[in-house]
Motif scaffolding. Structure first.
Motif, PDB file in Angstrom:
ATOM      1  N   ARG A  63       0.836  -1.204   0.000  1.00 13.95           N
ATOM      2  CA  ARG A  63       0.000   0.000   0.000  1.00 13.95           C
ATOM      3  C   ARG A  63       0.867   1.250   0.000  1.00 13.95           C
ATOM      4  N   LYS A  64       1.945   1.215   0.773  1.00 10.50           N
ATOM      5  CA  LYS A  64       2.852   2.369   0.816  1.00 10.50           C
ATOM      6  C   LYS A  64       3.475   2.631  -0.546  1.00 10.50           C
ATOM      7  N   GLU A  65       3.942   1.567  -1.201  1.00  9.23           N
ATOM      8  CA  GLU A  65       4.552   1.724  -2.517  1.00  9.23           C
ATOM      9  C   GLU A  65       3.523   2.181  -3.553  1.00  9.23           C
ATOM     10  N   GLY A  66       2.301   1.652  -3.442  1.00  7.37           N
ATOM     11  CA  GLY A  66       1.261   2.078  -4.366  1.00  7.37           C
ATOM     12  C   GLY A  66       0.948   3.551  -4.232  1.00  7.37           C
ATOM     13  N   ARG A  67       0.860   4.043  -3.008  1.00  9.79           N
ATOM     14  CA  ARG A  67       0.606   5.472  -2.797  1.00  9.79           C
ATOM     15  C   ARG A  67       1.770   6.305  -3.319  1.00  9.79           C
ATOM     16  N   GLN A  68       2.969   5.804  -3.126  1.00 13.37           N
ATOM     17  CA  GLN A  68       4.137   6.539  -3.609  1.00 13.37           C
ATOM     18  C   GLN A  68       4.126   6.641  -5.135  1.00 13.37           C
ATOM     19  N   LEU A  83       1.415   6.606  -7.030  1.00  7.20           N
ATOM     20  CA  LEU A  83       0.336   7.505  -7.420  1.00  7.20           C
ATOM     21  C   LEU A  83       0.691   8.961  -7.169  1.00  7.20           C
ATOM     22  N   ARG A  84       1.505   9.222  -6.144  1.00  6.57           N
ATOM     23  CA  ARG A  84       1.857  10.600  -5.812  1.00  6.57           C
ATOM     24  C   ARG A  84       3.029  11.125  -6.629  1.00  6.57           C
TER      25      ARG A  84
END
Length: 367
Positions: free
Chosen positions: A5-10, A12-13
């Motif tokens: 989840r952390k990598e996915g948010r990174q 997307l941002r």
């Protein structure tokens, strides 16, 4: 799952992830799909009619009616040579003044002069010109079965193209373009992931957590793997609906093979990133060892059977070679298992090796 989840948010941002994962594939498929072609059409050519006659006019008409030539009729060879020297035409067809008499005698000939700076294009122009002259002879024989044009009893070649009946190089290039895009998304983006965290100092924070090495690798692979599969679907849609490239194979088999190649690309990028720990250097090395071989040594543009033996042997180490063969076969020929199974087996073996090397390099850097 927390790391994923952390990598996915990174992802997307990060604007660069969006640019490389979405914008760049769209630009490449439009640029290569519409702008790149190995077909030779509308070749400017000068037809020299020294003395007009019905026989010479038949030859000139063949060139005018051909979709491959943009024909310009000239009265003299000197004028045609001037056009060639000024780069306004790429070829000259000389129909000599005694062409009608020689036709009646059965020994007529047409002289062809081609600009040979681009040897490949020159050979294609020669073939098209030969076909245009032959077509003129066929029409003349059909109009006058007992005339001089039919005296030689020439056989007519009836050719048929398998797998690419439209004879369009786009059908050949677009599947190879998918390989380049998947390589860029998989290797280029992931080559900067670990290196960026080393430069920012955030990677060391993982050292004091109970997270295992394989969990770190999985969290780095999953977001970019999903992004790459999204790029694949985008390319498939463009190939089918934008460029009308036929797809005759199984979508399930293609998806499985694409997943293997994408894992190879992602693992290669992570291996480079873990080993170098510098974004700039990792980016340059990724382009050198993934994108350039995929472009030059995969069979995307060049027939590997025509390259020197040493280069051909090196190409067997390039994973893109096997993926290009798979895509072109499945798009144009269908599920030819004698091609699919060996290439999938090699990609699976390379995937295992690259993931093992990536895990070893990451363990070493964490330890």
């Amino acid at each position: 799952m927390a790391l994923i989840r952390k990598e996915g948010r990174q992802v997307l941002r990060d604007p660069s992830s969006f640019a490389i994962g979405i914008v760049l594939p769209v630009m490449l498929i439009l640029l290569f799909g519409f702008g790149m072609s190995l077909d030779v059409k509308n070749v400017p050519i000068a037809v020299v009619l020294e003395v007009p006659s019905s026989e010479a006019g038949e030859i000139a008409a063949s060139f005018r009616l051909s979709p491959y030539f943009d024909t310009r009729i000239t009265p003299s060879m000197a004028e045609a040579q001037a056009l060639m020297l000024s780069n306004r035409v790429d070829g000259i067809v000389l129909i000599q003044s005694d062409f009608a008499r020689r036709t009646a005698q059965g020994d007529a000939s047409v002289q062809l002069v081609v600009n040979g700076i681009d040897g490949n294009t020159a050979r294609i122009i020669e073939a098209y010109a030969d076909a245009a002259v032959a077509q003129a002879g066929v029409r003349a024989a059909a109009e006058d079965p007992g005339g001089a044009a039919a005296a030689g009893g020439e056989a007519v070649v009836e050719s048929q193209l398998w797998f690419n009946s439209a004879n369009d190089s786009r059908y050949f290039l677009v599947p190879g373009l998918i390989v380049l895009i998947i390589t860029l998304i998989g290797a280029f983006m992931t080559s900067m992931v670990v290196a960026r965290e080393w430069e920012r100092g955030t990677f060391e924070a993982l050292f004091v957590t109970p997270v295992r090495t394989d969990e770190i690798l999985i969290s780095k692979i999953v977001p970019y793997f999903l992004l790459g599969m999204g790029g694949l679907l985008l390319c498939m849609a463009a190939a089918r609906f934008l460029f009308d490239v036929p797809f005759r194979g199984s979508f399930v088999v293609l998806t499985g093979a694409s997943m293997l190649y994408l894992l190879v690309s992602v693992a290669t990028g992570l291996l480079i990133s873990s080993s170098l720990k510098s974004q700039f250097l990792a980016c340059q090395i990724a382009l050198l060892v993934t994108f350039m071989p995929a472009l030059m040594l995969s069979g995307f543009i060049y027939d590997l059977r025509s390259v020197p033996l040493a280069i051909r042997l090196i190409s067997y180490l390039v994973p893109a070679r096997y993926y290009v063969s798979l895509l072109q076969t499945m798009f144009l020929a269908g599920d030819v298992w004698s091609v699919i199974l060996p290439n999938v087996a090699v990609l699976a073996a390379i995937t295992v090796v690259m993931l093992a090397l990536t895990g070893r390099a990451t363990r070493k850097s964490l330890g």
